[in-house]
Scaffold this motif. Structure first.
Motif, mmCIF file in Angstrom:
data_model
loop_
_atom_site.group_PDB
_atom_site.id
_atom_site.type_symbol
_atom_site.label_atom_id
_atom_site.label_comp_id
_atom_site.label_asym_id
_atom_site.label_seq_id
_atom_site.Cartn_x
_atom_site.Cartn_y
_atom_site.Cartn_z
ATOM 1 N N VAL A 200 0.828 -1.208 0.000
ATOM 2 C CA VAL A 200 0.000 0.000 0.000
ATOM 3 C C VAL A 200 0.861 1.256 0.000
ATOM 4 C CG1 VAL A 200 -1.779 1.289 1.243
ATOM 5 C CG2 VAL A 200 -1.851 -1.215 1.198
ATOM 6 N N GLU A 201 0.716 2.067 -1.023
ATOM 7 C CA GLU A 201 1.361 3.377 -1.142
ATOM 8 C C GLU A 201 2.855 3.324 -0.814
ATOM 9 O OE1 GLU A 201 -0.895 6.289 1.021
ATOM 10 O OE2 GLU A 201 -2.544 6.222 -0.402
ATOM 11 N N THR A 202 3.546 2.400 -1.444
ATOM 12 C CA THR A 202 4.988 2.264 -1.242
ATOM 13 C C THR A 202 5.709 3.507 -1.768
ATOM 14 O OG1 THR A 202 4.677 -0.094 -1.630
ATOM 15 C CG2 THR A 202 6.933 0.711 -1.570
ATOM 16 N N SER A 203 6.613 4.055 -0.940
ATOM 17 C CA SER A 203 7.319 5.286 -1.312
ATOM 18 C C SER A 203 8.530 5.029 -2.193
ATOM 19 C CB SER A 203 7.771 6.034 -0.047
ATOM 20 O OG SER A 203 6.659 6.449 0.711
ATOM 21 N N LEU A 204 9.266 3.955 -1.914
ATOM 22 C CA LEU A 204 10.527 3.699 -2.605
ATOM 23 C C LEU A 204 10.382 2.536 -3.579
ATOM 24 C CD1 LEU A 204 12.898 3.989 0.486
ATOM 25 C CD2 LEU A 204 12.355 5.757 -1.205
ATOM 26 N N SER A 205 10.682 2.772 -4.830
ATOM 27 C CA SER A 205 10.560 1.717 -5.832
ATOM 28 C C SER A 205 11.491 0.553 -5.519
ATOM 29 C CB SER A 205 10.860 2.269 -7.224
ATOM 30 O OG SER A 205 12.188 2.780 -7.291
ATOM 31 N N GLY A 206 12.634 0.831 -4.892
ATOM 32 C CA GLY A 206 13.553 -0.231 -4.525
ATOM 33 C C GLY A 206 12.927 -1.237 -3.587
ATOM 34 N N GLY B 193 -3.514 -8.344 7.631
ATOM 35 C CA GLY B 193 -2.868 -7.041 7.589
ATOM 36 C C GLY B 193 -1.689 -6.997 8.534
ATOM 37 N N THR B 194 -0.556 -6.508 8.067
ATOM 38 C CA THR B 194 0.651 -6.469 8.888
ATOM 39 C C THR B 194 0.768 -5.134 9.615
ATOM 40 O OG1 THR B 194 2.012 -5.600 7.091
ATOM 41 C CG2 THR B 194 1.819 -7.991 7.255
ATOM 42 N N SER B 195 1.317 -5.187 10.826
ATOM 43 C CA SER B 195 1.554 -3.969 11.584
ATOM 44 C C SER B 195 2.551 -4.239 12.693
ATOM 45 C CB SER B 195 0.246 -3.448 12.201
ATOM 46 O OG SER B 195 0.480 -2.289 12.973
ATOM 47 N N GLY C 97 2.793 2.612 8.027
ATOM 48 C CA GLY C 97 2.053 1.361 8.017
ATOM 49 C C GLY C 97 0.636 1.513 7.489
ATOM 50 N N LEU C 98 -0.249 0.650 7.949
ATOM 51 C CA LEU C 98 -1.646 0.676 7.523
ATOM 52 C C LEU C 98 -2.464 1.598 8.421
ATOM 53 C CD1 LEU C 98 -2.272 -3.144 6.932
ATOM 54 C CD2 LEU C 98 -1.962 -1.386 5.177
ATOM 55 N N ARG C 99 -3.369 2.331 7.807
ATOM 56 C CA ARG C 99 -4.322 3.123 8.589
ATOM 57 C C ARG C 99 -5.372 2.192 9.203
ATOM 58 N NH1 ARG C 99 -4.719 6.312 3.635
ATOM 59 N NH2 ARG C 99 -6.785 5.355 3.457
ATOM 60 N N ASN C 100 -6.081 2.690 10.201
ATOM 61 C CA ASN C 100 -7.102 1.867 10.849
ATOM 62 C C ASN C 100 -8.199 1.457 9.877
ATOM 63 O OD1 ASN C 100 -5.894 1.847 13.380
ATOM 64 N ND2 ASN C 100 -6.981 3.670 14.086
#
Length: 266
Positions: free
Chosen positions: A24-30, A95-97, A136-139
């Motif tokens: 979800v909404e990964t910032s870094l392509s790496g 869901g991971t957290s 991480g994940l929002r609620n």
């Protein structure tokens, strides 16, 4: 009937393609490339991306370099505008957290999560959701999941790189696959017609619309109520017939005596 040995040999081809890793909404392509590599190491292939920062250009040079030979997973990755869309067709979602939430959610460790994904994959598509690198994940996103799953880390430094977390979960799935007969790694709900994530989303939208319409819920203060109701129905895991019944009840409650249940969810 095939022997346990025959089923075990066939398991990777049958089960692993049903396990979806959703970022979800990964910032870094790496990190996307490194996750693809971690997945391919363990025989997993289905990668779904929800609004990566780079958009459709996520498979850049850094992603390809970090994939280190898993370019095919990058090319086959699916892009989605929402997490709900990425989970369409899944009967089970984890869901991971790294942190617990104020509203308690059913919890699994990494081993239990891998075992549950593998066991449920015998009956249909399943998904593991990994959130943003920083937050991480929002609620509301965790509310789409049946379980919260965590890796037991140092409590003083618990945040893992997303690709490192993906490697741990992929390894646990692989370990369960090779160490036990098919279906014995965890207790799975074997009903073949369980409502899928997208069907449950349609139900929850219908439910909250009805509760607002009859004055039971307040539009400005219904967030916690909605999450608690999601948790209740995630525990129940209704099948499609049961979900259709519930939607028929909602139609009656909303004052539409001649209305038919929405057959798209059943």
């Amino acid at each position: 009937m095939p022997s346990d040995d025959a089923l075990q040999q066939a398991a990777p081809a049958l089960l692993l393609p049903r396990i979806r890793f959703v970022l979800v909404e990964t910032s870094l392509s790496g990190n996307i490339g490194a996750t693809a590599r971690a997945m391919k190491n363990m025989g997993l292939s289905r990668l779904a991306l929800v609004r990566p920062k780079q958009g459709a250009r996520f498979a850049d040079a850094d992603a390809v370099a970090r994939a280190s030979g898993a370019d095919d997973l990058l090319q086959a990755a699916t892009l989605h505008d929402s997490l709900a869309e990425a989970l369409a067709g899944c009967r089970l979602v984890l869901g991971t957290s790294a942190r617990l939430r104020a509203l308690e959610w059913p919890l699994l460790d990494a081993e239990g999560g891998g075992a549950r994904l593998l066991a449920e994959a015998a009956h249909g598509d399943v998904a593991l959701v990994l959130g943003r690198e920083a937050t991480g994940l929002r609620n509301d996103e965790l509310a789409l999941c049946h379980y919260l799953v965590q890796i037991p880390t140092n409590p003083d430094f618990s945040s893992l790189n997303i690709a490192a977390a993906a490697q741990v979960f992929a390894y646990e799935i692989r370990r369960q696959l090779i160490r036990r007969p098919v279906g014995s790694a965890a207790v799975a709900d074997e009903r073949p017609e369980l409502a899928t994530a997208d069907e449950m989303e349609g139900f929850h939208a219908h439910l909250m619309h009805t509760l607002l319409a009859i004055g039971y819920a307040d539009a400005e203060q219904c967030g916690t109520l909605a999450r608690r109701l999601r948790r209740l129905f995630h525990r129940a895991r209704p099948d499609r017939t049961e979900l259709n019944i519930l939607r028929g009840v909602l139609a009656k409650v909303a004052g539409r005596p001649g209305a038919e249940p929405d057959r798209r969810s059943g």
